[in-house]
Design a protein around this motif. Structure first.
Motif, PDB file in Angstrom:
ATOM      1  N   GLY A   1      32.782  70.233  28.019  1.00  0.00           N
ATOM      2  CA  GLY A   1      33.649  69.092  28.280  1.00  0.00           C
ATOM      3  C   GLY A   1      33.265  67.866  27.467  1.00  0.00           C
ATOM      4  N   ARG A   2      34.220  66.968  27.271  1.00  0.00           N
ATOM      5  CA  ARG A   2      33.978  65.737  26.526  1.00  0.00           C
ATOM      6  C   ARG A   2      33.096  64.775  27.317  1.00  0.00           C
ATOM      7  NH1 ARG A   2      39.308  66.548  26.591  1.00  0.00           N
ATOM      8  NH2 ARG A   2      39.608  64.806  28.067  1.00  0.00           N
ATOM      9  N   ASN A   3      33.227  64.810  28.618  1.00  0.00           N
ATOM     10  CA  ASN A   3      32.473  63.924  29.496  1.00  0.00           C
ATOM     11  C   ASN A   3      32.385  64.592  30.864  1.00  0.00           C
ATOM     12  OD1 ASN A   3      35.058  63.513  30.665  1.00  0.00           O
ATOM     13  ND2 ASN A   3      35.418  61.733  29.347  1.00  0.00           N
ATOM     14  N   LEU A   4      31.811  63.875  31.832  1.00  0.00           N
ATOM     15  CA  LEU A   4      31.627  64.483  33.153  1.00  0.00           C
ATOM     16  C   LEU A   4      32.955  64.891  33.782  1.00  0.00           C
ATOM     17  CD1 LEU A   4      29.850  65.252  35.554  1.00  0.00           C
ATOM     18  CD2 LEU A   4      29.998  62.864  36.326  1.00  0.00           C
ATOM     19  N   ALA A   5      33.956  64.029  33.715  1.00  0.00           N
ATOM     20  CA  ALA A   5      35.250  64.348  34.332  1.00  0.00           C
ATOM     21  C   ALA A   5      35.852  65.600  33.708  1.00  0.00           C
ATOM     22  CB  ALA A   5      36.215  63.165  34.182  1.00  0.00           C
ATOM     23  N   ASP A   6      35.850  65.664  32.380  1.00  0.00           N
ATOM     24  CA  ASP A   6      36.412  66.829  31.693  1.00  0.00           C
ATOM     25  C   ASP A   6      35.564  68.065  31.944  1.00  0.00           C
ATOM     26  OD1 ASP A   6      38.220  68.166  29.885  1.00  0.00           O
ATOM     27  OD2 ASP A   6      36.653  68.048  28.352  1.00  0.00           O
ATOM     28  N   GLY A   7      34.234  67.893  31.968  1.00  0.00           N
ATOM     29  CA  GLY A   7      33.344  69.031  32.196  1.00  0.00           C
ATOM     30  C   GLY A   7      33.524  69.646  33.566  1.00  0.00           C
ATOM     31  N   LEU A   8      33.627  68.811  34.592  1.00  0.00           N
ATOM     32  CA  LEU A   8      33.835  69.354  35.935  1.00  0.00           C
ATOM     33  C   LEU A   8      35.199  70.029  36.053  1.00  0.00           C
ATOM     34  CD1 LEU A   8      32.246  66.630  38.246  1.00  0.00           C
ATOM     35  CD2 LEU A   8      31.343  68.892  37.673  1.00  0.00           C
ATOM     36  N   ALA A   9      36.216  69.476  35.370  1.00  0.00           N
ATOM     37  CA  ALA A   9      37.527  70.123  35.375  1.00  0.00           C
ATOM     38  C   ALA A   9      37.434  71.517  34.749  1.00  0.00           C
ATOM     39  CB  ALA A   9      38.543  69.269  34.615  1.00  0.00           C
ATOM     40  N   ARG A  10      36.643  71.653  33.690  1.00  0.00           N
ATOM     41  CA  ARG A  10      36.445  72.968  33.059  1.00  0.00           C
ATOM     42  C   ARG A  10      35.705  73.919  33.982  1.00  0.00           C
ATOM     43  NH1 ARG A  10      36.802  73.126  27.243  1.00  0.00           N
ATOM     44  NH2 ARG A  10      37.630  71.161  26.445  1.00  0.00           N
ATOM     45  N   MET A  11      34.711  73.402  34.697  1.00  0.00           N
ATOM     46  CA  MET A  11      33.980  74.241  35.650  1.00  0.00           C
ATOM     47  C   MET A  11      34.918  74.734  36.748  1.00  0.00           C
ATOM     48  SD  MET A  11      30.663  73.336  38.059  1.00  0.00           S
ATOM     49  CE  MET A  11      29.396  73.665  36.838  1.00  0.00           C
ATOM     50  N   VAL A  12      35.784  73.857  37.219  1.00  0.00           N
ATOM     51  CA  VAL A  12      36.746  74.233  38.264  1.00  0.00           C
ATOM     52  C   VAL A  12      37.669  75.344  37.768  1.00  0.00           C
ATOM     53  CG1 VAL A  12      38.768  73.424  39.547  1.00  0.00           C
ATOM     54  CG2 VAL A  12      36.688  72.034  39.491  1.00  0.00           C
ATOM     55  N   ARG A  13      38.166  75.191  36.538  1.00  0.00           N
ATOM     56  CA  ARG A  13      39.059  76.223  35.980  1.00  0.00           C
ATOM     57  C   ARG A  13      38.331  77.547  35.821  1.00  0.00           C
ATOM     58  NH1 ARG A  13      40.731  71.987  32.539  1.00  0.00           N
ATOM     59  NH2 ARG A  13      39.734  72.922  30.726  1.00  0.00           N
ATOM     60  N   PHE A  14      37.078  77.478  35.358  1.00  0.00           N
ATOM     61  CA  PHE A  14      36.284  78.707  35.200  1.00  0.00           C
ATOM     62  C   PHE A  14      36.100  79.392  36.550  1.00  0.00           C
ATOM     63  CE2 PHE A  14      32.298  80.999  35.362  1.00  0.00           C
ATOM     64  CZ  PHE A  14      32.336  81.786  34.214  1.00  0.00           C
ATOM     65  N   ALA A  15      35.738  78.618  37.577  1.00  0.00           N
ATOM     66  CA  ALA A  15      35.519  79.190  38.907  1.00  0.00           C
ATOM     67  C   ALA A  15      36.781  79.837  39.440  1.00  0.00           C
ATOM     68  CB  ALA A  15      35.028  78.098  39.861  1.00  0.00           C
ATOM     69  N   ARG A  16      37.933  79.228  39.131  1.00  0.00           N
ATOM     70  CA  ARG A  16      39.200  79.765  39.617  1.00  0.00           C
ATOM     71  C   ARG A  16      39.577  81.049  38.893  1.00  0.00           C
ATOM     72  NH1 ARG A  16      42.536  75.480  38.548  1.00  0.00           N
ATOM     73  NH2 ARG A  16      41.709  74.450  40.396  1.00  0.00           N
ATOM     74  N   VAL A  17      39.461  81.033  37.563  1.00  0.00           N
ATOM     75  CA  VAL A  17      39.851  82.196  36.768  1.00  0.00           C
ATOM     76  C   VAL A  17      38.915  83.379  37.021  1.00  0.00           C
ATOM     77  CG1 VAL A  17      40.028  83.095  34.410  1.00  0.00           C
ATOM     78  CG2 VAL A  17      40.986  80.846  34.954  1.00  0.00           C
ATOM     79  N   MET A  18      37.618  83.097  37.131  1.00  0.00           N
ATOM     80  CA  MET A  18      36.635  84.163  37.328  1.00  0.00           C
ATOM     81  C   MET A  18      36.471  84.527  38.805  1.00  0.00           C
ATOM     82  SD  MET A  18      35.952  84.807  34.275  1.00  0.00           S
ATOM     83  CE  MET A  18      34.669  86.032  34.545  1.00  0.00           C
ATOM     84  N   ASN A  19      37.201  83.809  39.671  1.00  0.00           N
ATOM     85  CA  ASN A  19      37.155  84.090  41.108  1.00  0.00           C
ATOM     86  C   ASN A  19      35.712  84.089  41.623  1.00  0.00           C
ATOM     87  OD1 ASN A  19      38.518  84.569  43.530  1.00  0.00           O
ATOM     88  ND2 ASN A  19      38.131  86.765  43.408  1.00  0.00           N
ATOM     89  N   THR A  20      34.965  83.042  41.256  1.00  0.00           N
ATOM     90  CA  THR A  20      33.576  82.944  41.695  1.00  0.00           C
ATOM     91  C   THR A  20      33.527  82.708  43.205  1.00  0.00           C
ATOM     92  OG1 THR A  20      33.491  80.544  41.365  1.00  0.00           O
ATOM     93  CG2 THR A  20      32.925  81.935  39.485  1.00  0.00           C
ATOM     94  N   ASP A  21      32.343  82.868  43.766  1.00  0.00           N
ATOM     95  CA  ASP A  21      32.178  82.683  45.204  1.00  0.00           C
ATOM     96  C   ASP A  21      32.541  81.266  45.634  1.00  0.00           C
ATOM     97  OD1 ASP A  21      31.079  82.947  47.945  1.00  0.00           O
ATOM     98  OD2 ASP A  21      29.559  81.610  47.135  1.00  0.00           O
ATOM     99  N   MET A  22      32.237  80.279  44.779  1.00  0.00           N
ATOM    100  CA  MET A  22      32.443  78.885  45.158  1.00  0.00           C
ATOM    101  C   MET A  22      33.818  78.388  44.709  1.00  0.00           C
ATOM    102  SD  MET A  22      30.880  76.497  46.872  1.00  0.00           S
ATOM    103  CE  MET A  22      29.259  77.258  46.915  1.00  0.00           C
ATOM    104  N   GLN A  23      34.587  77.918  45.654  1.00  0.00           N
ATOM    105  CA  GLN A  23      35.872  77.292  45.347  1.00  0.00           C
ATOM    106  C   GLN A  23      35.627  75.807  45.108  1.00  0.00           C
ATOM    107  OE1 GLN A  23      39.225  78.777  48.020  1.00  0.00           O
ATOM    108  NE2 GLN A  23      37.425  79.165  49.312  1.00  0.00           N
ATOM    109  N   LEU A  24      36.012  75.320  43.946  1.00  0.00           N
ATOM    110  CA  LEU A  24      35.792  73.925  43.584  1.00  0.00           C
ATOM    111  C   LEU A  24      37.113  73.246  43.257  1.00  0.00           C
ATOM    112  CD1 LEU A  24      32.719  74.386  41.206  1.00  0.00           C
ATOM    113  CD2 LEU A  24      32.662  73.631  43.594  1.00  0.00           C
ATOM    114  N   GLU A  25      37.183  71.965  43.536  1.00  0.00           N
ATOM    115  CA  GLU A  25      38.329  71.150  43.153  1.00  0.00           C
ATOM    116  C   GLU A  25      37.810  69.804  42.676  1.00  0.00           C
ATOM    117  OE1 GLU A  25      41.340  72.099  42.860  1.00  0.00           O
ATOM    118  OE2 GLU A  25      41.286  73.992  43.967  1.00  0.00           O
ATOM    119  N   THR A  26      38.481  69.212  41.699  1.00  0.00           N
ATOM    120  CA  THR A  26      38.123  67.881  41.238  1.00  0.00           C
ATOM    121  C   THR A  26      39.378  67.062  41.048  1.00  0.00           C
ATOM    122  OG1 THR A  26      36.894  66.639  39.556  1.00  0.00           O
ATOM    123  CG2 THR A  26      38.150  68.525  38.789  1.00  0.00           C
TER     124      THR A  26
END
Length: 350
Positions: free
Chosen positions: A91-116
């Motif tokens: 990510g470009r910064n914290l906001a963008d990085g967390l948004a990318r983490m959220v998308r990764f968690a959603r697409v990969m169906n990880t155990d942790m559901q995240l939203e930002t």
């Protein structure tokens, strides 16, 4: 509902033994207590040394081969969190990085559901394990928020200001990891929510390899412990802005003007004069904090009656009057605006 940090805090001596037992089981927790538990006086809470417990939990994850400590079914395989961190670091910064983490968690169906979401200058992150409800799940989710916060400090090379946070009401008897770094904590139905300042949300990451997250986060955890233990007793720096000192004291533990003046080692008259010199007032600072808190609470599912109580207002009518003053709208309209903002950002990030 919990109204300030102290009522959600852990004892300064270490993690409560009962809190750790919810995650790894009573027998394992008792064994750990024999190795590195507190030897406090009679009646004092039984605790496990913070740093030793961090290492023990890391070993527990490795032994199980499950980053959820056996909470999730199926478990979270080793390396899962590292991949989430790697996605974030693009990510470009914290906001963008967390948004990318959220998308990764959603697409990969990880155990942790995240939203930002970003609302009115603050960056909100919430999370909850997909596992069926249990106290262990809530403790695991709370611990995840702590580890992620320490990883963020490591990846950004700076302490992060978290003015507000929420932890699971089911952990109220034990306390929450969030109270160790958030200025003000409240309870929510389940999971966690943390708010970060806009300055942190827009800050870039350092050059980091996600593979180093465990060592990096542990070092930051040790630094965080030092900050947490020192926070009540640290004298203000020379030239420190008086308005900021008042704000920090009010966030840490709400109080009246006389009490804040006492904490700062001055008379009420001196406090008023020094604030006036910077074109500020105690009432204005306290009102701004209450306004920010109201905004955070209106982005949750709490009723207006509960929010009014959290803010120290007598009833929902007082909340309506306050919202008209702060936002120019009723609580329901403010909530609708916040949710609309969240929905729009959610669609853009999906």
């Amino acid at each position: 509902m919990l109204g300030h940090t102290a009522r959600g805090s852990f004892p300064e001596g270490g993690f409560p033994l009962d809190f750790i037992a919810t995650l790894i089981g009573g027998d394992a927790a008792e064994a750990a207590y024999r190795d590195f538990g507190s030897r406090a006086g009679r009646g004092a809470p039984r605790t496990l040394d913070f740093a030793a417990t961090w290492k023990m939990l890391a070993a527990h994850v490795k032994a199980l081969g499950d980053e959820s400590h056996g909470v999730a079914q199926p478990g979270a395989p080793l390396g899962n969190f590292e991949l989430m961190c790697d996605a974030m670091l693009h990510g470009r910064n914290l906001a963008d990085g967390l948004a990318r983490m959220v998308r990764f968690a959603r697409v990969m169906n990880t155990d942790m559901q995240l939203e930002t979401r970003a609302v009115r200058g603050k960056l909100y992150l919430s999370g909850l394990s997909r596992a069926p409800f249990s106290i262990a799940r809530e403790a695991y989710t709370d611990g995840f928020a702590m580890v992620l916060h320490c990883v963020l400090r490591w990846t950004m090379g700076r302490p992060l200001h978290a003015p507000q946070a929420e932890f699971s009401a089911h952990l109220a008897p034990y306390g929450s990891c969030l109270s160790m770094y958030a200025c003000r904590v409240q309870t929510r139905e389940e999971g966690f929510l943390v708010a970060y300042d806009e300055a942190d949300a827009q800050a870039p990451f350092l050059e980091r390899d996600a593979a180093g997250w465990l060592d990096g986060s542990y070092r930051e955890f040790r630094r965080l412990l030092e900050e947490w233990h020192a926070r009540p007793a640290v004298p203000p720096a020379e030239g420190d802005d008086i308005a900021e000192r008042v704000r920090r004291n009010l966030i840490d533990k709400p109080a009246g003007q006389a009490e804040i003046a006492r904490r700062l080692g001055m008379s009420v008259a001196t406090l008023r004069r020094r604030l006036a010199e910077s074109d500020r007032s105690f009432r204005g600072i306290a009102g701004a904090i209450k306004r920010d808190t109201a905004e955070m609470l209106l982005s949750t599912e709490r009723t207006t009656h509960e929010i009014a109580s959290d803010l120290g207002l007598s009833d929902s009518r007082c909340l309506r009057r306050a919202c008209r003053t702060w936002f120019g709208d009723s609580p329901s309209e403010v909530r609708r605006t916040l949710l609309k903002s969240f929905d729009g950002k959610h669609r853009r990030h999906a």
